[in-house]
Design a protein around this motif. Structure first.
Motif, PDB file in Angstrom:
ATOM      1  N   ARG A 441       0.833  -1.207   0.000  1.00 43.21           N
ATOM      2  CA  ARG A 441       0.000   0.000   0.000  1.00 43.21           C
ATOM      3  C   ARG A 441       0.867   1.257   0.000  1.00 43.21           C
ATOM      4  N   LEU A 442       0.260   2.340  -0.470  1.00 40.59           N
ATOM      5  CA  LEU A 442       0.908   3.649  -0.444  1.00 40.59           C
ATOM      6  C   LEU A 442       0.172   4.561   0.519  1.00 40.59           C
ATOM      7  N   CYS A 443       0.933   5.312   1.293  1.00 32.53           N
ATOM      8  CA  CYS A 443       0.342   6.334   2.150  1.00 32.53           C
ATOM      9  C   CYS A 443       0.784   7.689   1.614  1.00 32.53           C
ATOM     10  N   ARG A 444      -0.173   8.503   1.208  1.00 32.50           N
ATOM     11  CA  ARG A 444       0.139   9.790   0.587  1.00 32.50           C
ATOM     12  C   ARG A 444       0.024  10.936   1.588  1.00 32.50           C
ATOM     13  N   PHE A 445       0.966  11.861   1.489  1.00 26.25           N
ATOM     14  CA  PHE A 445       0.975  13.057   2.332  1.00 26.25           C
ATOM     15  C   PHE A 445       1.054  14.281   1.417  1.00 26.25           C
ATOM     16  N   PRO A 446      -0.088  14.842   1.021  1.00 22.25           N
ATOM     17  CA  PRO A 446      -0.067  15.992   0.109  1.00 22.25           C
ATOM     18  C   PRO A 446       0.183  17.299   0.837  1.00 22.25           C
ATOM     19  N   ASN A 447       0.979  18.164   0.226  1.00 23.08           N
ATOM     20  CA  ASN A 447       1.133  19.530   0.704  1.00 23.08           C
ATOM     21  C   ASN A 447       0.038  20.400   0.092  1.00 23.08           C
ATOM     22  N   PRO A 448      -0.258  21.548   0.682  1.00 17.53           N
ATOM     23  CA  PRO A 448      -1.246  22.454   0.087  1.00 17.53           C
ATOM     24  C   PRO A 448      -0.897  22.767  -1.368  1.00 17.53           C
ATOM     25  N   LYS A 449      -1.916  22.851  -2.222  1.00 18.39           N
ATOM     26  CA  LYS A 449      -1.676  22.963  -3.658  1.00 18.39           C
ATOM     27  C   LYS A 449      -1.090  24.300  -4.075  1.00 18.39           C
ATOM     28  N   TYR A 450      -1.646  25.375  -3.558  1.00 17.75           N
ATOM     29  CA  TYR A 450      -1.293  26.697  -4.074  1.00 17.75           C
ATOM     30  C   TYR A 450      -0.218  27.358  -3.212  1.00 17.75           C
ATOM     31  N   PRO A 451       0.662  28.145  -3.823  1.00 16.17           N
ATOM     32  CA  PRO A 451       1.747  28.777  -3.056  1.00 16.17           C
ATOM     33  C   PRO A 451       1.258  29.584  -1.856  1.00 16.17           C
ATOM     34  N   GLU A 452       0.154  30.332  -2.032  1.00 17.69           N
ATOM     35  CA  GLU A 452      -0.371  31.130  -0.925  1.00 17.69           C
ATOM     36  C   GLU A 452      -0.765  30.251   0.258  1.00 17.69           C
ATOM     37  N   GLN A 453      -1.458  29.127  -0.047  1.00 17.38           N
ATOM     38  CA  GLN A 453      -1.866  28.208   1.014  1.00 17.38           C
ATOM     39  C   GLN A 453      -0.649  27.559   1.673  1.00 17.38           C
ATOM     40  N   TYR A 454       0.317  27.210   0.853  1.00 15.44           N
ATOM     41  CA  TYR A 454       1.527  26.566   1.369  1.00 15.44           C
ATOM     42  C   TYR A 454       2.231  27.484   2.365  1.00 15.44           C
ATOM     43  N   ILE A 455       2.372  28.754   2.027  1.00 12.69           N
ATOM     44  CA  ILE A 455       3.039  29.710   2.909  1.00 12.69           C
ATOM     45  C   ILE A 455       2.252  29.861   4.212  1.00 12.69           C
ATOM     46  N   GLU A 456       0.934  30.014   4.095  1.00 11.48           N
ATOM     47  CA  GLU A 456       0.090  30.231   5.272  1.00 11.48           C
ATOM     48  C   GLU A 456       0.044  29.006   6.187  1.00 11.48           C
ATOM     49  N   MET A 457       0.148  27.813   5.604  1.00  9.14           N
ATOM     50  CA  MET A 457      -0.036  26.570   6.366  1.00  9.14           C
ATOM     51  C   MET A 457       1.287  25.864   6.642  1.00  9.14           C
ATOM     52  N   LEU A 458       2.399  26.595   6.594  1.00  8.00           N
ATOM     53  CA  LEU A 458       3.703  25.960   6.726  1.00  8.00           C
ATOM     54  C   LEU A 458       3.836  25.198   8.044  1.00  8.00           C
ATOM     55  N   ASP A 459       3.346  25.743   9.151  1.00  6.19           N
ATOM     56  CA  ASP A 459       3.440  25.035  10.432  1.00  6.19           C
ATOM     57  C   ASP A 459       2.733  23.679  10.348  1.00  6.19           C
ATOM     58  N   HIS A 460       1.581  23.644   9.705  1.00  7.39           N
ATOM     59  CA  HIS A 460       0.841  22.385   9.528  1.00  7.39           C
ATOM     60  C   HIS A 460       1.630  21.433   8.636  1.00  7.39           C
ATOM     61  N   VAL A 461       2.254  21.967   7.585  1.00  3.44           N
ATOM     62  CA  VAL A 461       3.067  21.145   6.689  1.00  3.44           C
ATOM     63  C   VAL A 461       4.189  20.463   7.458  1.00  3.44           C
ATOM     64  N   LEU A 462       4.852  21.200   8.326  1.00  3.30           N
ATOM     65  CA  LEU A 462       5.977  20.640   9.095  1.00  3.30           C
ATOM     66  C   LEU A 462       5.493  19.607  10.115  1.00  3.30           C
ATOM     67  N   GLU A 463       4.299  19.819  10.665  1.00  2.00           N
ATOM     68  CA  GLU A 463       3.731  18.821  11.570  1.00  2.00           C
ATOM     69  C   GLU A 463       3.437  17.520  10.836  1.00  2.00           C
ATOM     70  N   LYS A 464       2.899  17.627   9.621  1.00  2.00           N
ATOM     71  CA  LYS A 464       2.607  16.431   8.824  1.00  2.00           C
ATOM     72  C   LYS A 464       3.888  15.698   8.445  1.00  2.00           C
ATOM     73  N   LYS A 465       4.983  16.445   8.235  1.00  2.00           N
ATOM     74  CA  LYS A 465       6.262  15.800   7.950  1.00  2.00           C
ATOM     75  C   LYS A 465       6.702  14.933   9.139  1.00  2.00           C
ATOM     76  N   GLN A 466       6.517  15.445  10.348  1.00  7.65           N
ATOM     77  CA  GLN A 466       6.857  14.668  11.536  1.00  7.65           C
ATOM     78  C   GLN A 466       6.035  13.373  11.567  1.00  7.65           C
ATOM     79  N   GLU A 467       4.763  13.483  11.274  1.00  7.48           N
ATOM     80  CA  GLU A 467       3.881  12.308  11.253  1.00  7.48           C
ATOM     81  C   GLU A 467       4.327  11.306  10.186  1.00  7.48           C
ATOM     82  N   MET A 468       4.694  11.843   9.025  1.00  4.75           N
ATOM     83  CA  MET A 468       5.134  10.980   7.931  1.00  4.75           C
ATOM     84  C   MET A 468       6.372  10.191   8.319  1.00  4.75           C
ATOM     85  N   PHE A 469       7.323  10.830   8.959  1.00  2.06           N
ATOM     86  CA  PHE A 469       8.554  10.136   9.325  1.00  2.06           C
ATOM     87  C   PHE A 469       8.333   9.134  10.447  1.00  2.06           C
TER      88      PHE A 469
END
Length: 481
Positions: A441-469
């Protein structure tokens, strides 16, 4: 076309094949039935199109039923019925997925050989001889690439979701910046933070990066200084002692110059993409690409002068206003340069692309067939071999996108990403990390699609990276199919 299910609820398996074999606007009806007897499990498909009705059935022993086997006979019966209504034999037979080579790759990696893989594709999936050979060639490359991996290996994808302008056929989530580059700098700063965090997580978890791919969008939209900052941060954040390859997707020749190419090469990048899509200037204009064929030749020469020996070039069969003759000229021009890789895409109409609403100047399916056939003939005779492929919905005809390579210069990242033979760790807006689990099986971890969302949600992105690892550390053998 209307699809009715009776006796089962495996809609996705049947519907995807229907979409592959019949255009969305086909008038008609298909009835997919599954009957469970004491001894046999029987799948029957009845299709009515233009007043003609055909029926086909396939079966397997009820005692041997599995999800895979059940879906297989449902698709087989649908294909056998549809074949009687179609003007020509579908080249990929009863296969509907975007990665047909995963079947032959699994077969090879589990101890099969090219001959047994050919029988599998012929007898179970009804694939034509030409496409069987194509799939097996690509899977042989995948098996070789997989042999280079250890259980702790991963690949790294870095996403730059910006383009100078949008091409008419493009549906990627990217920001068209033109002269408005104000969003790039804050995006880059957020990306650098995710890169540094990911580097620490990799180092602390014992994983090793084997390939790096910077894609987009158009990564070379970045200025030379911004590109140098990005590459410096990557080199400082990741252990490259076991790196097999490092790719930057330059893409558009109008974003490249000698200074930028030299800076990229100086940071250890050994693969570059320069993608004309066509060498015909009128087709380039119809595709909304603001450069010329001469610009492609100029950028290619500058890349060679910068020291790149592994260069990829993309072409698209089926662009607006293109003809079989002008496509042949484009292919001949690109092949004469002898790049390491030539990727031949087939035009895909995506609903988010500008071209979807303006389709009057597209070549016919017959013309696209001629283009693709010519590419295969010429590239094979020139010493290129197919090394990866994938299909998409709404392609011109029932074709595929094929990467060709020469002299053992396969782009390993393309294989690892497309065949999903090990985990892909992705950073940046719109990117998707894919963690391979031991059970396939594959487990997918998508980042926010748009640059504006990515910048605004960076803390959430880094939290998901911790979960992924945390998940990856519990799945050390994640490279196995």
């Amino acid at each position: 076309m209307k699809l009715t299910l009776e006796g089962h609820d495996d809609r996705y398996a049947v519907e995807q094949l229907q979409l592959s074999l019949f255009p969305e606007n086909t008038d008609g009806e298909a009835i997919s039935t599954l009957h469970r007897g004491k001894i046999w499990l029987t799948a029957t498909t009845k299709i009515t199109v233009a007043g003609k009705t055909v029926t086909a059935s396939r079966r397997l022993k009820a005692a041997a039923e599995t999800v895979k086997g059940r879906r297989q006979i449902l698709q087989q019966s649908y294909y056998l019925a549809a074949r009687e209504l179609l003007p020509q034999t579908p080249p990929w037979g009863a296969l509907a997925g975007v990665r047909p080579t995963k079947i032959t790759t699994r077969h090879l990696l589990s101890g099969g050989n090219a001959k047994s893989a050919d029988r599998l594709m012929r007898d179970v999936y009804y694939v034509t001889p030409e496409r069987r050979a194509l799939a097996i060639d690509c899977s042989l490359s995948t098996a070789k690439a997989a042999s280079l991996l250890e259980p702790q290996d991963v690949s790294l994808y870095v996403g730059i979701p910006f383009c100078p302008t949008r091409c008419a056929y493009c549906s990627f989530v990217s920001r068209t910046v033109g002269k408005r580059t104000h969003l790039i700098e804050p995006y880059l700063q957020a990306l650098l933070q995710e890169i540094r965090t990911t580097g620490e997580l990799l180092a602390n978890s014992g994983f090793t990066v084997r390939t790096i791919y910077i894609g987009g969008g158009t990564p070379s939209t970045l200025s030379t200084q911004q590109m140098e900052l990005l590459l410096d941060t990557i080199n400082q954040s990741f252990d490259r002692s076991r790196l097999l390859e490092f790719t930057v997707e330059g893409g558009r020749p109008d974003t490249l110059d000698p200074e930028k190419l030299a800076a990229i090469a100086a940071h250890g990048v050994d693969r570059m993409s320069i993608n004309p899509q066509t060498m015909n200037d009128s087709v380039l204009r119809a595709s909304a690409r603001p450069h010329t064929g001469a610009d492609v030749l100029r950028a290619y020469a500058e890349a060679e002068a910068a020291g790149f020996t592994a260069i990829n070039m993309d072409l698209i069969a089926g662009l607006p206003t293109d003809t079989a003759e002008s496509f042949r000229q484009s292919l001949d021009t690109v092949a004469a340069l002898r790049p390491a890789n030539i990727t031949v895409h087939t035009m895909t109409l995506k609903k988010d692309a500008d071209l979807f609403q303006h389709r009057e100047n597209l070549p016919t399916a017959e013309e696209v067939t001629e283009m693709v056939s010519y590419a295969s003939e010429v590239l094979r005779s020139a010493g290129y071999k197919p090394y990866y492929l994938y299909r998409q919905k709404y392609m011109s005809g029932s074709f595929e996108n094929v990467g060709w390579s020469r002299d053992g210069l396969d782009c390993l990242y393309n294989i690892y990403m497309m065949e999903e033979v090990h985990s892909i760790v992705s950073v940046g807006g719109g990117s998707v990390s894919k963690v391979c689990l031991p059970d396939g099986r594959l487990c997918r971890f998508p980042n926010p699609k748009y640059p504006e969302q990515y910048i605004e949600m960076l803390d959430h992105v880094l939290e998901k990276k911790q979960e992924m690892f945390r998940l990856m550390k519990g799945s050390n053998e994640c490279w196995i199919l």
